[in-house]
Design a protein around this motif. Sequence first.
Motif, PDB file in Angstrom:
ATOM      1  N   THR A  50       1.082  -1.246   0.175  1.00  0.00           N
ATOM      2  CA  THR A  50       0.150  -0.158   0.263  1.00  0.00           C
ATOM      3  C   THR A  50       0.545   0.942   0.304  1.00  0.00           C
ATOM      4  N   LEU A  51       1.987   1.127   0.740  1.00  0.00           N
ATOM      5  CA  LEU A  51       2.732   2.516   1.133  1.00  0.00           C
ATOM      6  C   LEU A  51       3.448   2.698  -0.534  1.00  0.00           C
ATOM      7  N   ARG A  52       3.802   1.427  -0.751  1.00  0.00           N
ATOM      8  CA  ARG A  52       4.708   1.899  -2.266  1.00  0.00           C
ATOM      9  C   ARG A  52       3.390   2.195  -3.623  1.00  0.00           C
ATOM     10  N   ARG A  53       2.511   1.577  -3.202  1.00  0.00           N
ATOM     11  CA  ARG A  53       1.367   2.228  -4.379  1.00  0.00           C
ATOM     12  C   ARG A  53       1.278   3.489  -4.375  1.00  0.00           C
ATOM     13  N   ILE A  54       1.793   4.177  -3.242  1.00  0.00           N
ATOM     14  CA  ILE A  54       1.070   6.154  -2.652  1.00  0.00           C
ATOM     15  C   ILE A  54       1.030   6.633  -3.906  1.00  0.00           C
ATOM     16  N   PRO A  55       3.498   6.799  -3.655  1.00  0.00           N
ATOM     17  CA  PRO A  55       3.280   8.009  -4.829  1.00  0.00           C
ATOM     18  C   PRO A  55       2.994   7.050  -6.928  1.00  0.00           C
ATOM     19  N   GLU A  56       2.906   5.903  -7.007  1.00  0.00           N
ATOM     20  CA  GLU A  56       2.441   5.592  -8.554  1.00  0.00           C
ATOM     21  C   GLU A  56       1.363   6.308  -8.675  1.00  0.00           C
ATOM     22  N   LEU A  57       0.250   6.626  -7.535  1.00  0.00           N
ATOM     23  CA  LEU A  57      -1.175   7.414  -7.416  1.00  0.00           C
ATOM     24  C   LEU A  57      -0.897   8.903  -7.927  1.00  0.00           C
ATOM     25  N   GLY A  58       0.255   9.284  -7.523  1.00  0.00           N
ATOM     26  CA  GLY A  58       0.267  11.015  -7.294  1.00  0.00           C
ATOM     27  C   GLY A  58      -0.042  11.056  -6.394  1.00  0.00           C
ATOM     28  N   ILE A  59      -0.209  10.203  -4.858  1.00  0.00           N
ATOM     29  CA  ILE A  59       0.023  10.978  -3.839  1.00  0.00           C
ATOM     30  C   ILE A  59       1.261  11.366  -3.281  1.00  0.00           C
ATOM     31  N   ASP A  60       1.258  12.934  -2.705  1.00  0.00           N
ATOM     32  CA  ASP A  60       2.339  12.892  -2.443  1.00  0.00           C
ATOM     33  C   ASP A  60       2.772  13.845  -1.192  1.00  0.00           C
ATOM     34  N   PHE A  61       1.454  13.551  -0.392  1.00  0.00           N
ATOM     35  CA  PHE A  61       1.246  14.182   0.894  1.00  0.00           C
ATOM     36  C   PHE A  61       0.965  12.914   1.893  1.00  0.00           C
ATOM     37  N   ILE A  62       1.591  12.358   3.067  1.00  0.00           N
ATOM     38  CA  ILE A  62       1.557  11.336   3.881  1.00  0.00           C
ATOM     39  C   ILE A  62       1.253  11.974   5.643  1.00  0.00           C
ATOM     40  N   ASP A  63      -0.058  11.699   5.852  1.00  0.00           N
ATOM     41  CA  ASP A  63       0.224  12.555   7.431  1.00  0.00           C
ATOM     42  C   ASP A  63      -0.009  11.132   8.218  1.00  0.00           C
ATOM     43  N   THR A  64       1.241  11.442   9.626  1.00  0.00           N
ATOM     44  CA  THR A  64       0.847  10.609  10.844  1.00  0.00           C
ATOM     45  C   THR A  64       1.807  11.026  11.742  1.00  0.00           C
ATOM     46  N   ALA A  65       1.187   9.691  12.446  1.00  0.00           N
ATOM     47  CA  ALA A  65       1.737   9.952  13.832  1.00  0.00           C
ATOM     48  C   ALA A  65       2.934   9.740  14.872  1.00  0.00           C
ATOM     49  N   ASP A  66       4.144  10.148  15.499  1.00  0.00           N
ATOM     50  CA  ASP A  66       4.851   9.478  16.779  1.00  0.00           C
ATOM     51  C   ASP A  66       4.064   8.512  17.489  1.00  0.00           C
ATOM     52  N   SER A  67       2.438   9.008  17.634  1.00  0.00           N
ATOM     53  CA  SER A  67       1.840   7.513  18.521  1.00  0.00           C
ATOM     54  C   SER A  67       1.238   6.550  17.128  1.00  0.00           C
ATOM     55  N   TYR A  68       1.222   6.264  16.547  1.00  0.00           N
ATOM     56  CA  TYR A  68       0.275   5.346  15.265  1.00  0.00           C
ATOM     57  C   TYR A  68       1.446   4.535  15.822  1.00  0.00           C
ATOM     58  N   GLY A  69       1.576   2.856  17.201  1.00  0.00           N
ATOM     59  CA  GLY A  69       2.222   2.100  16.835  1.00  0.00           C
ATOM     60  C   GLY A  69       2.387   1.654  18.386  1.00  0.00           C
ATOM     61  N   PRO A  70       2.770   2.722  19.143  1.00  0.00           N
ATOM     62  CA  PRO A  70       3.467   3.859  18.503  1.00  0.00           C
ATOM     63  C   PRO A  70       4.471   3.103  17.917  1.00  0.00           C
ATOM     64  N   PHE A  71       5.297   4.588  16.795  1.00  0.00           N
ATOM     65  CA  PHE A  71       6.369   4.374  16.182  1.00  0.00           C
ATOM     66  C   PHE A  71       6.535   3.725  14.893  1.00  0.00           C
ATOM     67  N   VAL A  72       5.792   2.881  14.988  1.00  0.00           N
ATOM     68  CA  VAL A  72       5.469   1.868  13.855  1.00  0.00           C
ATOM     69  C   VAL A  72       4.890   2.290  13.121  1.00  0.00           C
ATOM     70  N   SER A  73       3.694   3.526  12.782  1.00  0.00           N
ATOM     71  CA  SER A  73       3.637   4.142  11.045  1.00  0.00           C
ATOM     72  C   SER A  73       4.715   4.530  11.066  1.00  0.00           C
ATOM     73  N   GLU A  74       5.758   5.405  11.623  1.00  0.00           N
ATOM     74  CA  GLU A  74       6.987   6.245  11.013  1.00  0.00           C
ATOM     75  C   GLU A  74       7.809   5.243  10.194  1.00  0.00           C
ATOM     76  N   GLU A  75       8.380   4.590  11.337  1.00  0.00           N
ATOM     77  CA  GLU A  75       9.315   3.792  10.800  1.00  0.00           C
ATOM     78  C   GLU A  75       9.052   2.665   9.351  1.00  0.00           C
ATOM     79  N   LEU A  76       7.567   2.336   9.422  1.00  0.00           N
ATOM     80  CA  LEU A  76       7.190   1.770   8.255  1.00  0.00           C
ATOM     81  C   LEU A  76       7.116   2.534   7.178  1.00  0.00           C
ATOM     82  N   ILE A  77       7.160   3.851   7.465  1.00  0.00           N
ATOM     83  CA  ILE A  77       7.366   4.348   5.980  1.00  0.00           C
ATOM     84  C   ILE A  77       8.429   4.857   5.688  1.00  0.00           C
ATOM     85  N   ALA A  78       9.486   5.086   6.615  1.00  0.00           N
ATOM     86  CA  ALA A  78      10.451   5.207   6.532  1.00  0.00           C
ATOM     87  C   ALA A  78      11.561   3.923   5.644  1.00  0.00           C
TER      88      ALA A  78
END
Length: 287
Positions: A50-78
Amino acid sequence: MLKPDATLSGTFAIGGDMVVHRLGFGAMRITGGGSGIWGPPEDLEEARRTLRRIPELGIDFIDTADSYGPFVSEELIAETLHPYGKVKVATKGGLVRSGPGPSGWGRVGNAQYLHQAAMLSLRHLKVERIDLWLYHRIDPKTPREESFEAIAAIRERGFIRHAGLSNVSVDDIKAAQKYFPVTTVQNQYSLFNDTSEDVLQYCEAEGIGFVPWGPLDVSKASNSVLDQLAAKYGATRNQLVLAWLLKRSPVMLPIPGTSKVAHLEENTAAASITLSDEDFTALSSLH
């Protein structure tokens, strides 16, 4: 067949200089399933796809937070998208986690903690400067001016490019603007939730990006208007709601979230819907 292309949503310049397509992606749901927002996703590989598909669809703005997981979302995005190229990543700090579920969220807004939160997000996202950092929720135990002063200092030191606020009132925004330029505000808002209407109007007047969280709340749609118009446009209810949000205001930056590729593509296809003024008015009557 609606085309999943976020570039059709138009653009907005966050802070006047960071241009993004208006239909973005909310990365809360790439963590543990359900309402817990805790731990890794149930299907890690699907979340990565899903994350890899994001730029392919023209999405260039991702919103997350350190509390999501916590830290899981940020680390997975990176792990999946770094280096980010044209994609801009916004994150938030100021909430702490003691466990899954509604009782596991706490607020901390003192200067030392906010500085630490920003530094950890830099590390987790693998960047030297965060594109957009938002104060997640004002801590009632800390004077808001102390928190705003801390955010201003973090920004002045070059650790964040732009700063914003989440879950705030117009009065909060005005108070923060004395310390730093508020470039985005993230409040709950949808076709069936207008509690932040005054905040949206203030953001329009000030040129502040408005990021609606919970944009796909269609549970209260007990009448047939939404279904009739969805059929007319060959769209789902969610797609029609997203199209309404995009037409509602030029500062609106919807960030529907998911952990599945098919759902991401469905949400993104909403950008290809052009509502007529008449249909927009009909939907607005529900609001």
